[in-house]
Scaffold this motif. Sequence first.
Motif: not given
Ligand SMILES: [Zn+2]
Length: 194
Positions: A5, A7-8, A16-17
């Motif tokens: 991911c 983002l994370c 679970a972004c």
């Molecule tokens: Zn994420």
Amino acid sequence: MRWLCPLCRRLPWTCACPPGSPVTKTTSGGLWAAALAWHEPPWSLFVQRLKYGEETFLAEWLGAWLSSALEVFPREVALVPVPLHERKLADRGYNQAALIARASAKKRGTKVLFDGLVRVKETDAQAQLSAEERTKNLASGFAATRSFAGLPLIIVDDVVTTGATSDALCDAIVKAGGTVLGVVSVTLARPIGL
Ligand SMILES: [Zn+2]
């Protein structure tokens, strides 16, 4: 690990972004435009990496997240990615808007129309069109190669700035009998003053 991911940095099944905070504006031609976020980091960086960095896996994430911005539209409405000029497509090897639309449609259970619209801004592409199509579409930069009669559509792009591109594509769709409910993109250029 290219599929983490963005983002994370987690694997897909543990991420679970939240999909950004959807933003909207109106294009110069009056189309309703919605996006995951304004064209600012980190979203603008994801768009750049997808578009110029060959990180096509990002379309899976961005497209899936984008389905949240599509919630306002009826699920039956098909998506139509902004086509690239054939030469640019040959250079890049993929159309980022088509990848985003495909991932988004998969998540939503919607159809994508990959064919039927071509970019005709450069004169050599005009050769593929009939004289009538050529005259009709010369100004817009896009031409329809099929009828869109009775088809409501949503335009999908990676980033919408003024919206001139979506407006031009909308013109070509309308000339071919279709209707455009709006344009959905990963990011939108933030209007001045907002
Ligand atoms: Zn994420």
